[in-house]
Enzyme design. Sequence first.
Site, PDB file in Angstrom:
ATOM      1  N   HIS A  23      -9.499  10.875   3.409  1.00  0.00           N
ATOM      2  CA  HIS A  23      -9.431   9.942   2.278  1.00  0.00           C
ATOM      3  C   HIS A  23      -9.990  10.675   1.066  1.00  0.00           C
ATOM      4  O   HIS A  23     -11.034  11.318   1.161  1.00  0.00           O
ATOM      5  CB  HIS A  23     -10.260   8.689   2.596  1.00  0.00           C
ATOM      6  CG  HIS A  23      -9.969   7.561   1.659  1.00  0.00           C
ATOM      7  ND1 HIS A  23     -10.421   7.549   0.371  1.00  0.00           N
ATOM      8  CD2 HIS A  23      -9.265   6.428   1.824  1.00  0.00           C
ATOM      9  CE1 HIS A  23      -9.998   6.442  -0.222  1.00  0.00           C
ATOM     10  NE2 HIS A  23      -9.289   5.748   0.642  1.00  0.00           N
TER      11      HIS A  23
ATOM     12  N   GLU B 263       0.838  -1.204   0.000  1.00  0.00           N
ATOM     13  CA  GLU B 263       0.000   0.000   0.000  1.00  0.00           C
ATOM     14  C   GLU B 263       0.866   1.244   0.000  1.00  0.00           C
ATOM     15  O   GLU B 263       2.079   1.169   0.235  1.00  0.00           O
ATOM     16  CB  GLU B 263      -0.918   0.002   1.231  1.00  0.00           C
ATOM     17  CG  GLU B 263      -2.042  -1.011   1.134  1.00  0.00           C
ATOM     18  CD  GLU B 263      -3.030  -0.912   2.286  1.00  0.00           C
ATOM     19  OE1 GLU B 263      -2.689  -0.306   3.312  1.00  0.00           O
ATOM     20  OE2 GLU B 263      -4.131  -1.456   2.148  1.00  0.00           O
TER      21      GLU B 263
ATOM     22  N   HIS C 110     -11.057  10.624   7.690  1.00  0.00           N
ATOM     23  CA  HIS C 110     -10.864   9.174   7.707  1.00  0.00           C
ATOM     24  C   HIS C 110     -10.204   8.686   8.992  1.00  0.00           C
ATOM     25  O   HIS C 110     -10.598   7.663   9.542  1.00  0.00           O
ATOM     26  CB  HIS C 110      -9.996   8.811   6.497  1.00  0.00           C
ATOM     27  CG  HIS C 110      -9.848   7.349   6.260  1.00  0.00           C
ATOM     28  ND1 HIS C 110     -10.918   6.491   6.189  1.00  0.00           N
ATOM     29  CD2 HIS C 110      -8.739   6.586   6.069  1.00  0.00           C
ATOM     30  CE1 HIS C 110     -10.474   5.255   5.956  1.00  0.00           C
ATOM     31  NE2 HIS C 110      -9.161   5.284   5.901  1.00  0.00           N
TER      32      HIS C 110
HETATM   33  C1  LIG Z   1     -13.714   2.689   6.239  1.00  0.00           C
HETATM   34  C2  LIG Z   1     -12.441   2.487   7.017  1.00  0.00           C
HETATM   35  C3  LIG Z   1     -11.430   1.694   6.508  1.00  0.00           C
HETATM   36  C4  LIG Z   1     -10.250   1.489   7.246  1.00  0.00           C
HETATM   37  N1  LIG Z   1      -9.300   0.635   6.765  1.00  0.00           N
HETATM   38  C5  LIG Z   1      -8.217   0.356   7.537  1.00  0.00           C
HETATM   39  C6  LIG Z   1      -7.264  -0.633   7.131  1.00  0.00           C
HETATM   40  O1  LIG Z   1      -7.413  -1.255   6.090  1.00  0.00           O
HETATM   41  N2  LIG Z   1      -6.183  -0.873   7.947  1.00  0.00           N
HETATM   42  C7  LIG Z   1      -5.987  -0.202   9.124  1.00  0.00           C
HETATM   43  O2  LIG Z   1      -4.990  -0.459   9.818  1.00  0.00           O
HETATM   44  N3  LIG Z   1      -6.890   0.726   9.530  1.00  0.00           N
HETATM   45  C8  LIG Z   1      -7.990   0.997   8.785  1.00  0.00           C
HETATM   46  N4  LIG Z   1      -8.891   1.923   9.225  1.00  0.00           N
HETATM   47  C9  LIG Z   1      -8.694   2.515  10.561  1.00  0.00           C
HETATM   48  C10 LIG Z   1      -9.008   1.466  11.630  1.00  0.00           C
HETATM   49  O3  LIG Z   1     -10.145   0.734  11.224  1.00  0.00           O
HETATM   50  C11 LIG Z   1      -9.280   2.103  12.998  1.00  0.00           C
HETATM   51  O4  LIG Z   1      -8.241   2.979  13.338  1.00  0.00           O
HETATM   52  C12 LIG Z   1      -9.395   1.037  14.089  1.00  0.00           C
HETATM   53  O5  LIG Z   1     -10.329   0.058  13.703  1.00  0.00           O
HETATM   54  C13 LIG Z   1      -9.830   1.669  15.398  1.00  0.00           C
HETATM   55  O6  LIG Z   1     -10.117   0.652  16.324  1.00  0.00           O
HETATM   56  P1  LIG Z   1     -10.530   1.057  17.802  1.00  0.00           P
HETATM   57  O7  LIG Z   1     -10.665  -0.200  18.576  1.00  0.00           O
HETATM   58  O8  LIG Z   1      -9.597   2.083  18.312  1.00  0.00           O
HETATM   59  O9  LIG Z   1     -11.949   1.787  17.633  1.00  0.00           O
HETATM   60  P2  LIG Z   1     -13.301   1.354  16.895  1.00  0.00           P
HETATM   61  O10 LIG Z   1     -13.181   0.126  16.120  1.00  0.00           O
HETATM   62  O11 LIG Z   1     -13.818   2.569  16.205  1.00  0.00           O
HETATM   63  O12 LIG Z   1     -14.260   1.022  18.133  1.00  0.00           O
HETATM   64  C14 LIG Z   1     -14.682   2.041  19.015  1.00  0.00           C
HETATM   65  C15 LIG Z   1     -15.630   1.456  20.037  1.00  0.00           C
HETATM   66  O13 LIG Z   1     -15.885   2.421  21.058  1.00  0.00           O
HETATM   67  C16 LIG Z   1     -17.281   2.462  21.344  1.00  0.00           C
HETATM   68  N5  LIG Z   1     -17.583   3.781  21.906  1.00  0.00           N
HETATM   69  C17 LIG Z   1     -17.286   4.991  21.389  1.00  0.00           C
HETATM   70  N6  LIG Z   1     -17.716   5.953  22.228  1.00  0.00           N
HETATM   71  C18 LIG Z   1     -18.293   5.331  23.292  1.00  0.00           C
HETATM   72  C19 LIG Z   1     -18.937   5.773  24.475  1.00  0.00           C
HETATM   73  N7  LIG Z   1     -19.095   7.074  24.758  1.00  0.00           N
HETATM   74  N8  LIG Z   1     -19.418   4.846  25.342  1.00  0.00           N
HETATM   75  C20 LIG Z   1     -19.310   3.516  25.081  1.00  0.00           C
HETATM   76  N9  LIG Z   1     -18.697   3.035  23.970  1.00  0.00           N
HETATM   77  C21 LIG Z   1     -18.207   3.941  23.088  1.00  0.00           C
HETATM   78  C22 LIG Z   1     -17.939   2.169  20.027  1.00  0.00           C
HETATM   79  O14 LIG Z   1     -19.265   1.754  20.249  1.00  0.00           O
HETATM   80  C23 LIG Z   1     -17.009   1.068  19.492  1.00  0.00           C
HETATM   81  O15 LIG Z   1     -17.372  -0.148  20.092  1.00  0.00           O
HETATM   82  C24 LIG Z   1     -10.079   2.139   8.497  1.00  0.00           C
HETATM   83  C25 LIG Z   1     -11.088   2.944   9.002  1.00  0.00           C
HETATM   84  C26 LIG Z   1     -12.267   3.120   8.283  1.00  0.00           C
HETATM   85  C27 LIG Z   1     -13.352   3.977   8.867  1.00  0.00           C
END
Ligand SMILES: Cc1cc2nc3c(=O)[nH]c(=O)nc-3n(C[C@H](O)[C@H](O)[C@H](O)COP(=O)(O)OP(=O)(O)OC[C@H]3O[C@@H](n4cnc5c(N)ncnc54)[C@H](O)[C@@H]3O)c2cc1C
Length: 533
Positions: A242, A120, A349
């Site tokens: 993005h 990538e 993004h």
């Molecule tokens: C369309 C898209 C494509 C992507 N592609 C890639 C990729 O190919 N490779 C890569 O490395 N990254 C990618 N990313 C980025 C990556 O997906 C994210 O950075 C990563 O998944 C974040 O994970 P996380 O566990 O930090 O949060 P998230 O997966 O966003 O989870 C957050 C959690 O917190 C909870 N939450 C939020 N606020 C509260 C609250 N006040 N009270 C209770 N619960 C709450 C939500 O309900 C959820 O369960 C992409 C992102 C997007 C949007």
Amino acid sequence: MMTHQYQHDVMIIGSGASGLSLALQLAEHARVAVLSKSALTEGATFYAQGGVSAVLDTCDSIESHVQDTLNAGAGLCKPDIVRFVVEHGRESIQWLIDLGVAFTKVDDAQGNSDYHLHQEGGHSHRRVIHAADSTGRAIETTLENKVRAHPNIELFEHCAAIDLITSRKIGQSPNRCLGAYIYQKQRDHVDVFRARCVILATGGAGKVYLYTSNPDTCTGDGIAMAWRAGCRIANMEFIQFHPTCLYHPRAKSFLISEALRGEGARLLLADGEPFMQRFDPRGELAPRDIVARAIDHEMKRRGDECVYLDISHKPAAFITEHFPSIYKKCLEYGFDLAKGPVPVVPAAHYTCGGVMIDQRGRTDIPGLYAIGEVSCSGLHGANRMASNSLLECVVFAHSAYQDIRDNLPHMPPPELLPAWDESRVTDSDEEVVVSHNWDEIRRFMWDYVGIVRTTKRLQRALNRVQLLQNEIHEYYGNFRLTNDLIELRNLATVAALIIQSALMRKESRGLHYSLDYPEADTTHPPKDTILCK
Ligand SMILES: Cc1cc2nc3c(=O)[nH]c(=O)nc-3n(C[C@H](O)[C@H](O)[C@H](O)COP(=O)(O)OP(=O)(O)OC[C@H]3O[C@@H](n4cnc5c(N)ncnc54)[C@H](O)[C@@H]3O)c2cc1C
């Protein structure tokens, strides 16, 4: 209604890759609560398409992955953190494979099967392991099945954390995190959750912008809660956009992969004129931030609502074979990729900044950790390299796990905590104010604090957000809470943090581009933007 007081060893707020990875490991030692404000799988993780980066290919090296990450981060990565994450890449992927994540395999010429790796943007080797084009779904659902089956994990879906409870907040010392106030949607009530330690795994803040690839949960709640509780927040000006999200009122977060441009898709203005060559000799294949900036420039200059992406010169069979899910999704919204251009806009993004943490996920408040996109670990610096973020989630889940496991015996369970004060609140008959303010924030953030910034526009946005914050404050004190109101308050806080950080950075670096300071400052060493209350 009676306020419940829940008590767990560990409370993890968020159920994406970071939260669930940590929960599974800690549950071997402690009673764990996992909260998600929507359904368990709804978060950015589920929608990740590309994959997870790690040094897995024999031609690749740790040095190369470290160097690529440092280059992308434009002088602001923490080199020790970058090395730490990269060195833990292989074992993190193995952990996911052992859990059962079905990454895509291919057969080589000798008929041996091995994992397929993508290359990538920014990566100088093939190092992105993936599950077809739905990697996030494969990871999230595998983790979901495991946590649902674990007897030591209690899940609280549709429960939104409102504010952290610290000993300072209730007039005690020394300061530490004791729990949080949680709005349980089904009970329509705010309850108290106490825990010996609390982890923010709440993801990013893309919803602060009008156009975003992020799902609805990404309203920056964890960043706002940590800020109110007194944590330092860093590098919020670095929002990754993005270049191409489908422009359609109902397709609010659908990404059109860069792979289309890789296969010859052209970006066009409304009258059919190509424009990328005017901005970069690489045209459509210029890096993500340059393409996003060019689109933004043309949209602002012409007052257009979108530009167009056209791959219809390729045979229909090629398009449906290479991009089956994108083709299908566009068709659902009435656009046939094989027959003509589709409307696209850039979209917020990824949130590179966030709650400052150390290598073990510890924040400034004892007993409070932050992992995943909510945090600012020093891995991404001024620009995130593709597919490093899911890796960060898994690596920091593991290092936070080790720290919590070792220190839990010294973290006493908190006493009963004061209930949420609802004595003065009444039901609001002005829900329209909340939705109007939501729209207003997202619109001015897009217009004034987007891809290309000026000091004047930032100042204008700051005035606007301060007015809105006063209005929301008054509304918040007087009316019964709803999810929308909780999120609105957080969006306004995060918007203010982004604007203040952007105003402080008097240069262009990484994802922050200002017309008033178009060059990087070479007279001083690069510095993080750190906000403290
Ligand atoms: C369309 C898209 C494509 C992507 N592609 C890639 C990729 O190919 N490779 C890569 O490395 N990254 C990618 N990313 C980025 C990556 O997906 C994210 O950075 C990563 O998944 C974040 O994970 P996380 O566990 O930090 O949060 P998230 O997966 O966003 O989870 C957050 C959690 O917190 C909870 N939450 C939020 N606020 C509260 C609250 N006040 N009270 C209770 N619960 C709450 C939500 O309900 C959820 O369960 C992409 C992102 C997007 C949007």
